[in-house]
Scaffold this motif. Structure first.
Motif, PDB file in Angstrom:
ATOM      1  N   ALA A   1     136.419  10.078  71.362  1.00 31.09           N
ATOM      2  CA  ALA A   1     136.153  10.935  72.524  1.00 31.09           C
ATOM      3  C   ALA A   1     135.107  12.008  72.260  1.00 31.09           C
ATOM      4  O   ALA A   1     134.976  12.939  73.056  1.00 31.09           O
ATOM      5  N   CYS A   2     134.349  11.908  71.175  1.00 33.91           N
ATOM      6  CA  CYS A   2     133.418  12.985  70.858  1.00 33.91           C
ATOM      7  C   CYS A   2     132.082  12.827  71.583  1.00 33.91           C
ATOM      8  O   CYS A   2     131.360  13.812  71.781  1.00 33.91           O
ATOM      9  N   ALA A   3     131.750  11.620  71.995  1.00 37.55           N
ATOM     10  CA  ALA A   3     130.498  11.367  72.715  1.00 37.55           C
ATOM     11  C   ALA A   3     130.611  10.033  73.430  1.00 37.55           C
ATOM     12  O   ALA A   3     131.382   9.157  73.010  1.00 37.55           O
ATOM     13  N   PRO A   4     129.826   9.824  74.512  1.00 40.26           N
ATOM     14  CA  PRO A   4     129.925   8.560  75.268  1.00 40.26           C
ATOM     15  C   PRO A   4     129.686   7.323  74.407  1.00 40.26           C
ATOM     16  O   PRO A   4     130.350   6.297  74.595  1.00 40.26           O
ATOM     17  N   GLN A   5     128.760   7.402  73.456  1.00 46.14           N
ATOM     18  CA  GLN A   5     128.472   6.224  72.631  1.00 46.14           C
ATOM     19  C   GLN A   5     129.592   5.884  71.652  1.00 46.14           C
ATOM     20  O   GLN A   5     129.610   4.799  71.070  1.00 46.14           O
ATOM     21  N   TYR A   6     130.532   6.813  71.451  1.00 48.29           N
ATOM     22  CA  TYR A   6     131.671   6.578  70.551  1.00 48.29           C
ATOM     23  C   TYR A   6     132.986   6.422  71.322  1.00 48.29           C
ATOM     24  O   TYR A   6     134.068   6.600  70.759  1.00 48.29           O
ATOM     25  N   LEU A   7     132.890   6.052  72.615  1.00 48.25           N
ATOM     26  CA  LEU A   7     134.069   6.026  73.471  1.00 48.25           C
ATOM     27  C   LEU A   7     135.173   5.122  72.942  1.00 48.25           C
ATOM     28  O   LEU A   7     136.353   5.463  73.005  1.00 48.25           O
ATOM     29  N   ASN A   8     134.814   3.974  72.417  1.00 48.58           N
ATOM     30  CA  ASN A   8     135.819   3.037  71.896  1.00 48.58           C
ATOM     31  C   ASN A   8     135.633   2.763  70.414  1.00 48.58           C
ATOM     32  O   ASN A   8     136.052   1.718  69.913  1.00 48.58           O
ATOM     33  N   VAL A   9     135.004   3.708  69.711  1.00 46.67           N
ATOM     34  CA  VAL A   9     134.746   3.540  68.280  1.00 46.67           C
ATOM     35  C   VAL A   9     135.768   4.360  67.493  1.00 46.67           C
ATOM     36  O   VAL A   9     135.797   5.595  67.590  1.00 46.67           O
ATOM     37  N   PRO A  10     136.614   3.701  66.677  1.00 45.03           N
ATOM     38  CA  PRO A  10     137.637   4.448  65.912  1.00 45.03           C
ATOM     39  C   PRO A  10     137.036   5.166  64.723  1.00 45.03           C
ATOM     40  O   PRO A  10     135.908   4.879  64.306  1.00 45.03           O
ATOM     41  N   ASN A  11     137.808   6.109  64.167  1.00 45.05           N
ATOM     42  CA  ASN A  11     137.388   6.747  62.919  1.00 45.05           C
ATOM     43  C   ASN A  11     137.502   5.751  61.772  1.00 45.05           C
ATOM     44  O   ASN A  11     138.312   4.822  61.805  1.00 45.05           O
ATOM     45  N   ARG A  12     136.714   5.966  60.735  1.00 41.77           N
ATOM     46  CA  ARG A  12     136.585   4.977  59.655  1.00 41.77           C
ATOM     47  C   ARG A  12     137.748   5.077  58.665  1.00 41.77           C
ATOM     48  O   ARG A  12     137.593   5.477  57.507  1.00 41.77           O
ATOM     49  N   VAL A  13     138.927   4.728  59.153  1.00 46.45           N
ATOM     50  CA  VAL A  13     140.148   4.699  58.336  1.00 46.45           C
ATOM     51  C   VAL A  13     140.824   3.352  58.579  1.00 46.45           C
ATOM     52  O   VAL A  13     141.004   2.949  59.730  1.00 46.45           O
ATOM     53  N   HIS A  14     141.199   2.654  57.513  1.00 47.03           N
ATOM     54  CA  HIS A  14     141.830   1.329  57.646  1.00 47.03           C
ATOM     55  C   HIS A  14     143.268   1.485  58.139  1.00 47.03           C
ATOM     56  O   HIS A  14     144.034   2.301  57.623  1.00 47.03           O
ATOM     57  N   VAL A  15     143.644   0.694  59.133  1.00 46.39           N
ATOM     58  CA  VAL A  15     144.970   0.830  59.753  1.00 46.39           C
ATOM     59  C   VAL A  15     146.107   0.525  58.782  1.00 46.39           C
ATOM     60  O   VAL A  15     147.244   0.999  58.977  1.00 46.39           O
ATOM     61  N   ALA A  16     145.844  -0.231  57.723  1.00 51.58           N
ATOM     62  CA  ALA A  16     146.901  -0.584  56.765  1.00 51.58           C
ATOM     63  C   ALA A  16     147.488   0.647  56.080  1.00 51.58           C
ATOM     64  O   ALA A  16     148.631   0.617  55.601  1.00 51.58           O
ATOM     65  N   ILE A  17     146.723   1.747  56.057  1.00 51.41           N
ATOM     66  CA  ILE A  17     147.211   2.969  55.411  1.00 51.41           C
ATOM     67  C   ILE A  17     148.422   3.528  56.145  1.00 51.41           C
ATOM     68  O   ILE A  17     149.192   4.320  55.590  1.00 51.41           O
ATOM     69  N   GLN A  18     148.658   3.107  57.385  1.00 54.35           N
ATOM     70  CA  GLN A  18     149.800   3.594  58.157  1.00 54.35           C
ATOM     71  C   GLN A  18     151.115   2.936  57.722  1.00 54.35           C
ATOM     72  O   GLN A  18     152.205   3.435  58.050  1.00 54.35           O
ATOM     73  N   ALA A  19     151.050   1.839  56.991  1.00 48.59           N
ATOM     74  CA  ALA A  19     152.244   1.053  56.653  1.00 48.59           C
ATOM     75  C   ALA A  19     153.357   1.871  55.979  1.00 48.59           C
ATOM     76  O   ALA A  19     154.539   1.695  56.320  1.00 48.59           O
TER      77      ALA A  19
END
Length: 570
Positions: free
Chosen positions: A433-451
């Motif tokens: 949500a920081c800019a229109p070009q990043y509307l659907n771009v996630p932060n560079r963190v791998h989701v597996a770290i949530q496990a």
């Protein structure tokens, strides 16, 4: 020496020989004297405690629970995306309520699902019995899922229709969930005969205690295992949601739920069905009110001490009410735990959506919780609990305390992970949500770290949730199992109400503080729980003994009521 004296001496020698022979047989074959006898107090402390065998009727009830949980978790896993996002978002959604609105409505659904067990428990214990109540509410359940499925079809619905259908569906499903949840766990435990602990001699010659309390513990762990095997449906429904559509994700639980009805029909003559109590809930509240009115002195409600009052119960019933009060007091701290548990169903899903998914649905990670429970329940049953019992009794209050600690640990990890997400680009503390070009771009963190967060929640469930179910059942009178179970489930509703109140904090960049606050709250609640109730560990065996007394009392009934009981069990 006279003949009579000689006869007496011979008889004495015969008795000594016979006694020595019996002692020799007992020494070489312990089953001669030990098998089936009541253990001594010293033996209860020193011998290994084992479970009885689990009857086939337990498996039939377990299939009902597996099918119901398959449907419940399968349809609720896509809920956060369905509510939060729009069809243009990534991940896709339908209702577009944003994270705050979706989290609040998610907590409302949980709240409703755990308020309605009060109605289900009351109906079962007062009118229909557990079996009939489960069957009727299963039919209602199917109607609710069908409405959800129909109103999610893109070809025949709009956003307004989908919202109306969704609200109607979760109200019907929540009502049905309450009728099933409050009764299915007591029904599975009812299948276990209520017996005293006895000595059992294994083929190896080892003497062990066949302990019904261990049996009940194992039954509830097995029951919870079925819940989590069923909840693996989230893998299928989240994939269907991502690659086909929400309608397909809801169609699968609708079809699968008919297995529950089939198990109920096939097992109708196999189940042990406890007769419905005679307005037992009303009598319980009257009895408790008398004690409360007299300064929490339950002796004021005992017929033996107040014969002039002509109370419609006996002294044993008063003991049962006291035991129920013990259980209900233990439940008081659970709402804090359920707020923590609820993060897995809403904010964890949103958190995963802020990270790089690498082709995975953001709501599929809920399956990690179920997978950990499926793997670790047998480990706890076969290794962890027996190992701890070698050194010290691992009583219910201790297990629940550690459940709170693991829950707090899960929130600490989630807070640290959220901080890490906020420190990573491209959008830092405003992911996507920081800019229109990043509307659907996630932060560079791998989701597996949530496990690990799901892992810690799963271990906390084994310790706190399973033990809570066991405590609710074993401390409730036989005629009030469903109602007391519904009071335990009601704590989840209170937790959901707290979650609704906290939903305003479920937005970026506040999530670190949200998780940190929950971690501190769960830790403090666990400490307070231990300080308030640790002495209950010493009373547990005494309270459990009332279960056997109640069973024996129920078996000693007049002939007129006996015929009614037989009909009820048929």
């Amino acid at each position: 020496m006279s003949v009579s004296a000689q006869d007496e001496k011979v008889e004495s020698l015969d008795k000594q020989f016979s006694s020595s022979e019996t002692d020799l047989q007992a020494a070489t074959n312990p089953s001669v004297e030990d098998e089936g006898r009541t253990p001594t107090e010293d033996e209860m402390k020193t011998l290994r405690h084992v479970s009885e065998s689990i009857p086939i009727s337990c498996w039939l009830v377990a299939i009902v629970e597996l099918a119901e949980r398959f449907s419940y978790y399968g349809l609720s896993a896509p809920f956060q995306n369905y509510m939060q996002n729009t069809p243009q978002d990534s991940p896709k959604g339908v209702l577009g309520l944003n994270q705050q609105g979706a989290t609040a409505l998610s907590y409302f659904f949980q709240f409703w699902c755990y308020v309605t067990p009060i109605l289900g428990g009351w109906i079962a214990d007062t009118y229909w019995g557990k079996y009939k109540t489960i069957f009727v509410f299963c039919v209602i359940y199917i109607v609710g899922i069908f409405i959800l499925f129909i109103t999610s079809l893109p070809s025949i619905t709009s956003r307004t229709t989908a919202l109306g259908g969704y609200v109607a569906a979760i109200i019907i499903i929540g009502l049905a969930t309450g009728g099933v949840k409050s009764n299915v766990s007591p029904l599975i435990a009812d299948q276990i005969p209520k017996t005293h602990p006895v000595i059992k001699v294994l083929k190896s010659g080892e003497r062990v205690i066949q302990d019904p309390n261990i049996t009940i513990q194992n039954v509830f762990m097995f029951f919870y295992l079925m819940i989590n095997i069923g909840s693996m449906s989230v893998i299928a429904t989240t994939q269907l949601e991502a690659h086909v559509g929400f309608w397909a994700a809801y169609l699968l639980p609708f079809c699968f739920f008919f297995i529950a009805l089939l198990a109920l029909v096939l097992g109708r003559n196999q189940y042990v069905k406890v007769p419905v109590g005679d307005k037992v809930i009303n009598k319980t509240f009257k009895c408790a009110w008398i004690g409360l009115r007299n300064g929490f002195n339950m002796d004021a409600a005992r017929p033996s001490m107040n014969p002039e009052k002509e109370f419609p119960w006996n002294d044993h019933f008063v003991d049962e009410v006291v035991r129920s009060v013990y259980a209900c007091k233990v439940f008081v701290f659970y709402p804090i735990y359920w707020v923590v548990y609820g993060q897995m169903l809403n904010n964890f899903v949103s958190q995963a959506g802020q990270m790089e998914l690498h082709g995975l649905p953001n709501d599929i990670l809920q399956a990690i919780d179920s997978l950990v429970i499926i793997i670790f329940i047998p480990i706890f049953e076969r290794l962890v609990y027996p190992f701890i019992r070698k050194f010290t009794p691992f009583k219910a209050i201790t297990k629940i305390f550690w459940g709170f600690m693991f829950g707090a640990g899960a929130m600490v990890y989630a807070a640290v992970l959220q901080h890490y997400i906020y420190k990573t680009g491209p959008c830092y503390d405003h992911p996507k949500a920081c800019a229109p070009q990043y509307l659907n771009v996630p932060n560079r963190v791998h989701v597996a770290i949530q496990a690990p967060a799901y892992f810690l929640i799963a271990i906390s469930e084994i310790l706190a949730s399973i033990t809570g179910l066991e405590y609710a059942y074993t401390k409730a009178p036989v005629s009030m199992k469903s109602f007391i179970m519904s009071l335990f489930l009601l704590m989840n509703a209170f937790g959901s109400a707290l979650g609704i109140a906290l939903s305003s904090t479920s937005e970026d960049p506040k999530m670190v503080w949200t998780y940190s606050g929950l971690a501190v709250s769960c830790f403090i609640a666990g400490i307070a729980f231990w300080l308030c109730f640790k002495h209950y560990n010493y009373k547990e065996d005494e309270l459990n003994a009332l279960e056997y007394d109640d069973e024996e009392e129920r078996n000693i009934v007049p002939v007129t009521s006996l015929s009614h009981s037989v009909k009820s069990l048929a």
